[in-house]
Design a protein around this motif. Sequence first.
Motif, mmCIF file in Angstrom:
data_model
loop_
_atom_site.group_PDB
_atom_site.id
_atom_site.type_symbol
_atom_site.label_atom_id
_atom_site.label_comp_id
_atom_site.label_asym_id
_atom_site.label_seq_id
_atom_site.Cartn_x
_atom_site.Cartn_y
_atom_site.Cartn_z
ATOM 1 N N VAL A 48 0.989 -1.237 0.086
ATOM 2 C CA VAL A 48 0.033 -0.029 -0.052
ATOM 3 C C VAL A 48 0.851 1.264 -0.105
ATOM 4 O O VAL A 48 0.627 2.118 -0.814
ATOM 5 C CB VAL A 48 -0.941 0.056 1.167
ATOM 6 N N ASN A 49 1.771 1.254 0.554
ATOM 7 C CA ASN A 49 2.607 2.414 0.847
ATOM 8 C C ASN A 49 3.622 2.546 -0.111
ATOM 9 O O ASN A 49 4.011 3.803 -0.620
ATOM 10 C CB ASN A 49 3.811 2.078 2.183
ATOM 11 N N SER A 50 3.914 1.707 -1.095
ATOM 12 C CA SER A 50 4.601 1.761 -2.307
ATOM 13 C C SER A 50 3.792 2.459 -3.641
ATOM 14 O O SER A 50 4.444 2.834 -4.527
ATOM 15 C CB SER A 50 5.116 0.441 -2.668
ATOM 16 N N GLY A 51 2.573 2.557 -3.478
ATOM 17 C CA GLY A 51 1.615 2.725 -4.357
ATOM 18 C C GLY A 51 1.616 1.896 -5.663
ATOM 19 O O GLY A 51 0.874 2.128 -6.635
ATOM 20 N N GLU A 52 2.229 0.853 -5.563
ATOM 21 C CA GLU A 52 2.093 -0.322 -6.842
ATOM 22 C C GLU A 52 0.589 -0.754 -6.902
ATOM 23 O O GLU A 52 -0.050 -0.966 -5.716
ATOM 24 C CB GLU A 52 3.189 -1.500 -6.639
ATOM 25 N N SER A 53 0.504 -1.143 -8.110
ATOM 26 C CA SER A 53 -1.001 -1.803 -8.127
ATOM 27 C C SER A 53 -0.970 -3.552 -7.659
ATOM 28 O O SER A 53 0.076 -4.005 -7.986
ATOM 29 C CB SER A 53 -1.039 -1.964 -9.465
ATOM 30 N N ALA A 54 -1.869 -3.535 -6.627
ATOM 31 C CA ALA A 54 -2.021 -4.875 -6.353
ATOM 32 C C ALA A 54 -2.755 -5.834 -7.251
ATOM 33 O O ALA A 54 -3.463 -5.539 -7.943
ATOM 34 C CB ALA A 54 -2.809 -4.760 -4.704
#
Length: 262
Positions: free
Chosen positions: A196-202
């Motif tokens: 979540v903190n990385s901002g990558e798409s899950a």
Amino acid sequence: MAFLQANIYSNVLEMEVSVNVILPQKTEKKIGTTTKGNLTDVPVMYLLHGMGGNHSVWERRTSIERYVADLGLAVIMPSTDLGWYTDTSYDMNYWTFISEELPLICHELFPQLTTKREKTFAVGLSMGGYGALKLGLAKPENFAAVASLSGAVNLADRIEDLLAVKGRNFWEGIFGPLEQVQGSINDPMFLLNQLVNSGESAPNIFLCCGEEDLLLYGNKKMEAALTANKIEHTFETGPGNHDWVFWDEWIQRVLEWLPLEN
């Protein structure tokens, strides 16, 4: 549909590893089912076993080959022993094997497999459910969807559940000091927060668990965390315990849920 039994050498583990593989194949049978297969860019699902299982257990305990016959989906079923999809403290790097080396080997041996994230999936039961979720949260760039059936997805918060299954020496051989699991790469909750903190798409996530399963509590906590963090997911429960009756039924539901192009 082709069913292959392979023995591969892992440079990471420094030993032979058994892998069962289901590959789509175009067939026209006079008796039985007609199946379809693509020769290129084949979607792939890594299907992980639980404690006590190996590369053969999904094939022996469910009808997985029949379930995927008309889906055009390759299924990779590796044996990972009791390594918990983790780089263990006893220096057997099962996490590196499953997350990095195995896909490279599979693409070398089966070049028809896709390399696209949107067509790559990880699914597992129990220990393998933990492994599949770990792959999705730690390697979101590689997986479009992951599914956990009765997974031990909140183990860092339920150390007492681990100790009820095996002694402390066993678990610390895998994870190191149990008090240090929380907040580490082996803690799915930590991996979720990191993602979540990385901002990558899950990846899209599917969790299911039997209503009589002792792991239901941990799955509910993970579902609450996914909801709180607005991660796209599906959470379903139904009658059943921690057994193959439940998993044979629910792997069919998972296959319906996967974003496959038919």
